[in-house]
Design a protein around this motif. Sequence first.
Motif, mmCIF file in Angstrom:
data_model
loop_
_atom_site.group_PDB
_atom_site.id
_atom_site.type_symbol
_atom_site.label_atom_id
_atom_site.label_comp_id
_atom_site.label_asym_id
_atom_site.label_seq_id
_atom_site.Cartn_x
_atom_site.Cartn_y
_atom_site.Cartn_z
ATOM 1 N N GLY A 192 0.792 -1.386 -0.061
ATOM 2 C CA GLY A 192 0.022 -0.094 -0.158
ATOM 3 C C GLY A 192 0.913 1.175 -0.192
ATOM 4 N N CYS A 193 1.600 1.447 -0.852
ATOM 5 C CA CYS A 193 3.014 2.250 -1.087
ATOM 6 C C CYS A 193 2.517 3.714 -1.221
ATOM 7 N N GLY A 194 1.518 4.122 -1.915
ATOM 8 C CA GLY A 194 1.048 5.322 -2.158
ATOM 9 C C GLY A 194 2.203 5.936 -2.938
ATOM 10 N N SER A 195 2.690 7.003 -2.880
ATOM 11 C CA SER A 195 3.946 7.751 -3.568
ATOM 12 C C SER A 195 5.023 6.655 -3.576
ATOM 13 N N GLY A 196 5.197 5.983 -2.426
ATOM 14 C CA GLY A 196 6.557 5.056 -2.084
ATOM 15 C C GLY A 196 7.715 6.210 -1.474
ATOM 16 N N SER A 197 7.304 7.197 -1.152
ATOM 17 C CA SER A 197 8.436 8.216 -0.985
ATOM 18 C C SER A 197 9.516 7.784 0.404
ATOM 19 N N LEU A 198 8.650 7.268 1.364
ATOM 20 C CA LEU A 198 9.510 6.846 2.462
ATOM 21 C C LEU A 198 10.593 5.644 1.856
ATOM 22 N N SER A 199 9.961 4.591 1.185
ATOM 23 C CA SER A 199 10.750 3.396 0.918
ATOM 24 C C SER A 199 11.766 3.778 -0.199
ATOM 25 N N LEU A 200 11.356 4.629 -1.273
ATOM 26 C CA LEU A 200 12.539 5.094 -2.232
ATOM 27 C C LEU A 200 13.481 5.812 -1.689
ATOM 28 N N ALA A 201 13.346 6.843 -0.633
ATOM 29 C CA ALA A 201 14.322 7.303 0.163
ATOM 30 C C ALA A 201 15.319 6.370 0.841
ATOM 31 N N LEU A 202 14.525 5.374 1.627
ATOM 32 C CA LEU A 202 15.437 4.416 2.321
ATOM 33 C C LEU A 202 16.212 3.717 1.364
ATOM 34 N N ASN A 203 15.595 3.373 -0.048
ATOM 35 C CA ASN A 203 16.529 2.741 -0.820
ATOM 36 C C ASN A 203 17.966 3.342 -1.398
ATOM 37 N N ALA A 204 17.517 4.729 -1.316
ATOM 38 C CA ALA A 204 18.745 5.491 -1.814
ATOM 39 C C ALA A 204 19.673 5.530 -1.043
ATOM 40 N N ARG A 205 19.238 5.216 0.516
ATOM 41 C CA ARG A 205 20.347 5.252 1.767
ATOM 42 C C ARG A 205 21.029 3.813 1.866
ATOM 43 N N ASN A 206 20.081 2.851 1.659
ATOM 44 C CA ASN A 206 20.419 1.663 2.085
ATOM 45 C C ASN A 206 20.730 0.624 0.929
ATOM 46 N N GLU A 207 20.249 0.963 -0.362
ATOM 47 C CA GLU A 207 20.362 0.218 -1.457
ATOM 48 C C GLU A 207 19.986 -1.485 -1.235
ATOM 49 N N PHE A 208 18.586 -1.694 -1.082
ATOM 50 C CA PHE A 208 18.131 -2.993 -0.942
ATOM 51 C C PHE A 208 18.280 -3.890 -1.973
ATOM 52 N N GLU A 209 18.783 -5.205 -1.637
ATOM 53 C CA GLU A 209 19.000 -6.125 -2.816
ATOM 54 C C GLU A 209 17.520 -6.387 -3.734
ATOM 55 N N LYS A 210 16.514 -6.264 -3.047
ATOM 56 C CA LYS A 210 15.262 -6.365 -3.960
ATOM 57 C C LYS A 210 14.329 -5.725 -3.119
ATOM 58 N N MET A 211 13.302 -4.934 -3.922
ATOM 59 C CA MET A 211 12.239 -4.253 -3.413
ATOM 60 C C MET A 211 10.880 -4.728 -4.063
ATOM 61 N N THR A 212 9.663 -4.531 -3.399
ATOM 62 C CA THR A 212 8.596 -4.790 -3.910
ATOM 63 C C THR A 212 7.471 -3.997 -3.569
ATOM 64 N N PHE A 213 6.981 -3.212 -4.347
ATOM 65 C CA PHE A 213 5.683 -2.303 -4.066
ATOM 66 C C PHE A 213 4.407 -2.861 -4.490
ATOM 67 N N PHE A 214 3.385 -2.377 -3.706
ATOM 68 C CA PHE A 214 1.993 -2.906 -3.978
ATOM 69 C C PHE A 214 1.208 -1.756 -3.668
ATOM 70 N N ASP A 215 0.266 -1.363 -4.623
ATOM 71 C CA ASP A 215 -0.779 -0.596 -4.505
ATOM 72 C C ASP A 215 -1.736 -0.632 -5.634
#
Length: 284
Positions: free
Chosen positions: A141-164
């Motif tokens: 339920g990511c909406g704009s996904g802003s929190l997670s996108l900012a976190l990825n820029a900081r942490n570089e996750f191996e894999k991400m999935t968004f649902f909405d």
Amino acid sequence: MAFSANYIKKYDENLYELLKKKFEEEELNLAMLQLKNPQLFKTLVSGDYSDIPEKYYLRIIHKAIKFMDIDMDTFNLYATTRNKYEGEINTEKTALPFWFSVDKKFLAFNIMLQLRDYRNIFHYLTEYLKGKKHISYCDYGCGSGSLSLALNARNEFEKMTFFDLDCYHSDFVKYYISSCKMNAKWFDILKEEETEQYDVVVCLDVLEHIEESYNTLVKLSKKVKKGGLLILKGAFEIDSYSHLPLASKNFYVDNNGPEFLSAHFMNIKKFYYPALLSGAFIKK
């Protein structure tokens, strides 16, 4: 007013030029971005970014401005204007026309809402993830996904999935994933068939929009690996035209959501929001 944010120049040439122009014209007003943070002002002027989230936040805003093809002042206007919806919302069926009608104004508003209201979650997850590698991450339920996108820029996750839902704010998430060449996928939440498990699952301000909120919690539990982290926020008691009365009834009356959480998760952190359900949970 001097502008010496050389770190940004290395990080994002386009963003550097945008901010440099604003400073030269003395038009950049940090309050207009609703960050209202003296540290950010000092940071932009001095160029000393160290390890604070604003550099990642600014990248989200910059990408959004490009995606929406608007200028910074228009973004500010949209970000500070809550959408008005004339229709009645009391079920998921009556809510769908609202979600499928969201536009640039809603996207800008949701971006700033996430970057402003989820700051403590950003800091918590940044600390939690330090030293961890090969992390898989899900934003449900990511909406704009802003929190997670900012976190990825900081942490570089191996894999991400968004649902909405497949609507305008999801178009931005897909645009960001593509333009940044992220190892990430987006799924339509109404057609979900994906059964993968993740190290971190985030579900913020979602359950109050779903009639079968308890069943959604059970589904989320299955997405979290044993020992994995679930971040939840459910603002059931806040009066909002898009929150469904049936959601809180399903979670607290027809079922016992808190009891399910206690049986399957260990609460390791409470976030102080005006929300009945809010915290970090480790799966047992």
